[in-house]
Write a protein that holds these residues in place. Structure first.
Motif, mmCIF file in Angstrom:
data_model
loop_
_atom_site.group_PDB
_atom_site.id
_atom_site.type_symbol
_atom_site.label_atom_id
_atom_site.label_comp_id
_atom_site.label_asym_id
_atom_site.label_seq_id
_atom_site.Cartn_x
_atom_site.Cartn_y
_atom_site.Cartn_z
ATOM 1 N N LYS A 12 0.834 -1.211 0.000
ATOM 2 C CA LYS A 12 0.000 0.000 0.000
ATOM 3 C C LYS A 12 0.865 1.255 0.000
ATOM 4 N N LYS A 13 1.962 1.221 0.764
ATOM 5 C CA LYS A 13 2.859 2.375 0.805
ATOM 6 C C LYS A 13 3.520 2.607 -0.553
ATOM 7 N N LEU A 14 3.879 1.525 -1.220
ATOM 8 C CA LEU A 14 4.476 1.653 -2.547
ATOM 9 C C LEU A 14 3.468 2.229 -3.538
ATOM 10 N N TYR A 15 2.236 1.741 -3.472
ATOM 11 C CA TYR A 15 1.188 2.278 -4.340
ATOM 12 C C TYR A 15 0.980 3.767 -4.079
ATOM 13 N N LEU A 16 0.939 4.132 -2.796
ATOM 14 C CA LEU A 16 0.706 5.528 -2.424
ATOM 15 C C LEU A 16 1.870 6.401 -2.879
ATOM 16 N N PHE A 17 3.078 5.914 -2.693
ATOM 17 C CA PHE A 17 4.274 6.660 -3.110
ATOM 18 C C PHE A 17 4.222 6.942 -4.605
ATOM 19 N N SER A 18 3.923 5.920 -5.397
ATOM 20 C CA SER A 18 3.860 6.067 -6.845
ATOM 21 C C SER A 18 2.749 7.033 -7.247
ATOM 22 N N THR A 19 1.600 6.905 -6.621
ATOM 23 C CA THR A 19 0.459 7.763 -6.943
ATOM 24 C C THR A 19 0.768 9.229 -6.664
ATOM 25 N N ILE A 20 1.330 9.505 -5.494
ATOM 26 C CA ILE A 20 1.635 10.881 -5.110
ATOM 27 C C ILE A 20 2.699 11.481 -6.032
ATOM 28 N N ALA A 21 3.746 10.704 -6.322
ATOM 29 C CA ALA A 21 4.824 11.205 -7.177
ATOM 30 C C ALA A 21 4.303 11.542 -8.575
ATOM 31 N N LEU A 22 3.553 10.634 -9.165
ATOM 32 C CA LEU A 22 3.030 10.858 -10.514
ATOM 33 C C LEU A 22 2.023 12.003 -10.539
ATOM 34 N N ALA A 23 1.093 12.016 -9.589
ATOM 35 C CA ALA A 23 0.060 13.054 -9.563
ATOM 36 C C ALA A 23 0.673 14.438 -9.348
ATOM 37 N N ALA A 24 1.627 14.530 -8.424
ATOM 38 C CA ALA A 24 2.235 15.823 -8.114
ATOM 39 C C ALA A 24 3.018 16.377 -9.304
ATOM 40 N N ILE A 25 3.844 15.535 -9.909
ATOM 41 C CA ILE A 25 4.688 16.015 -11.014
ATOM 42 C C ILE A 25 3.854 16.306 -12.252
ATOM 43 N N ILE A 75 9.906 -1.776 -10.219
ATOM 44 C CA ILE A 75 11.037 -2.702 -10.100
ATOM 45 C C ILE A 75 11.093 -3.275 -8.687
ATOM 46 N N TYR A 76 11.007 -2.395 -7.724
ATOM 47 C CA TYR A 76 11.036 -2.820 -6.319
ATOM 48 C C TYR A 76 9.843 -3.720 -6.003
ATOM 49 N N GLY A 77 8.660 -3.308 -6.477
ATOM 50 C CA GLY A 77 7.451 -4.078 -6.208
ATOM 51 C C GLY A 77 7.465 -5.451 -6.845
ATOM 52 N N ILE A 78 7.980 -5.541 -8.066
ATOM 53 C CA ILE A 78 8.073 -6.836 -8.748
ATOM 54 C C ILE A 78 9.051 -7.747 -8.014
ATOM 55 N N TYR A 79 10.150 -7.173 -7.550
ATOM 56 C CA TYR A 79 11.128 -7.962 -6.801
ATOM 57 C C TYR A 79 10.526 -8.510 -5.513
ATOM 58 N N ARG A 80 9.694 -7.700 -4.878
ATOM 59 C CA ARG A 80 9.111 -8.099 -3.602
ATOM 60 C C ARG A 80 7.891 -8.993 -3.746
ATOM 61 N N PHE A 81 7.072 -8.736 -4.773
ATOM 62 C CA PHE A 81 5.762 -9.399 -4.822
ATOM 63 C C PHE A 81 5.473 -10.145 -6.126
ATOM 64 N N THR A 82 6.360 -10.114 -7.105
ATOM 65 C CA THR A 82 6.149 -10.597 -8.475
ATOM 66 C C THR A 82 5.271 -9.595 -9.231
ATOM 67 N N TYR A 238 17.591 4.987 -9.049
ATOM 68 C CA TYR A 238 18.508 4.512 -8.008
ATOM 69 C C TYR A 238 18.074 5.049 -6.641
ATOM 70 N N VAL A 239 17.839 6.353 -6.583
ATOM 71 C CA VAL A 239 17.442 6.992 -5.323
ATOM 72 C C VAL A 239 16.064 6.520 -4.883
ATOM 73 N N THR A 240 15.138 6.382 -5.835
ATOM 74 C CA THR A 240 13.776 5.965 -5.497
ATOM 75 C C THR A 240 13.738 4.568 -4.891
ATOM 76 N N ILE A 241 14.490 3.645 -5.466
ATOM 77 C CA ILE A 241 14.530 2.285 -4.916
ATOM 78 C C ILE A 241 15.122 2.302 -3.512
ATOM 79 N N CYS A 252 14.518 -6.598 2.378
ATOM 80 C CA CYS A 252 14.150 -6.982 1.011
ATOM 81 C C CYS A 252 15.031 -8.121 0.496
ATOM 82 N N ASP A 253 15.270 -9.106 1.346
ATOM 83 C CA ASP A 253 16.108 -10.213 0.923
ATOM 84 C C ASP A 253 15.304 -11.445 0.502
#
Length: 258
Positions: A12-25, A75-82, A238-241, A252-253
């Motif tokens: 949920k945090k990843l979804y929210l992060f992506s939503t806020i970043a895209l909407a704001a920019i 990328i991060y989400g796919i690594y964590r959840f497929t 790089y920074v976002t991940i 995240c191992d």
């Protein structure tokens, strides 16, 4: 595998992060930068001014930064959840892309003072360019999934033969780039895809705009600018991940399946 509460909270945090970043920019670009840019290029007083180029590349930089940040979260989400477990991230990107182009159209309508009779053409514009971005996204996702899958197979093999010390460490990032790190390889691959597509687009624009071809210096600067923007995209990813991993403070191992 059913996700526990911690993993659900992470997603949920990843979804929210992506939503806020895209909407704001996209909102900043569409409702602030773009109207200023249009006003400047339509004002003869700024003809030939550096301000035109500055605003043009500022818009490009913000848009690419938004795309890069969204790619990094995926990328991060796919690594964590497929990919199937993080399909919401893809949906957010699609919705944000539609919003971006729809905002451009609405701003244009407002500037013209009315909805044109050719409004259907504007709708087709939204759908066409959204489709182009989704084709790029599809290529990116295919590459990222392949790289992460290859990493997982290598991990399984190392565990099977009892050589766990050979398993590459994913976090924390110890280098700006590590070919053994599937996430950094994914980031590099995404940057290259962005660069190649932008270079092809620039080449097509140059062919259609003959006067630019007649000015070699202008062409060189334009292509170098695309390379610089691609490098910036790499750093943004790089920074976002790192933000996704460190600020959320969840190890995240081990990748979880949805």
């Amino acid at each position: 595998m059913k996700l526990d509460d911690n993993k659900k909270a992470l997603r949920k945090k990843l979804y929210l992060f992506s939503t806020i970043a895209l909407a704001a920019i996209y909102t900043l670009n569409g409702l602030v930068i773009s109207p200023i840019y249009i006003g400047v290029i339509n004002n003869i007083m700024y003809d030939g001014s550096a301000l035109v180029d500055i605003l043009f590349y500022l818009r490009r930089l913000l848009e690419l930064a938004a795309v890069a940040a969204a790619y990094a979260v995926m990328i991060y989400g796919i690594y964590r959840f497929t990919l199937s477990g993080f399909r919401g991230g893809v949906g957010i990107f699609i919705g944000a892309t539609l919003y971006k182009y729809a905002t451009n159209v609405v701003v244009d309508w407002v500037n013209n003072g009315s909805i044109p009779t050719t409004w259907l053409v504007d709708i087709l514009y939204i759908l066409f360019y959204t489709t182009l971005e989704l084709l790029q996204l599809s290529l990116v996702l295919a590459i990222v999934c392949a790289l992460i899958s290859r990493h997982e197979k290598a991990v399984e093999f190392c565990k099977k033969v009892g050589k766990t010390h050979l398993i590459p460490e994913i976090f924390p990032f110890k280098k700006l780039y590590d070919k053994e790190n599937c996430l950094l390889r994914s980031v590099l691959a995404c940057s290259i895809v962005i660069l190649l597509i932008n270079l092809i687009t620039q080449a097509i624009n140059d062919i259609l705009t003959i006067e630019k071809i007649l000015d070699p210096l202008l062409m060189i600067v334009a292509y170098l600018a695309e390379i610089v923007l691609a490098v910036i995209c790499y750093f943004v990813m790089y920074v976002t991940i790192n933000i996704c991993a460190d600020k959320l403070d969840i190890p995240c191992d081990i990748r979880e399946n949805a």
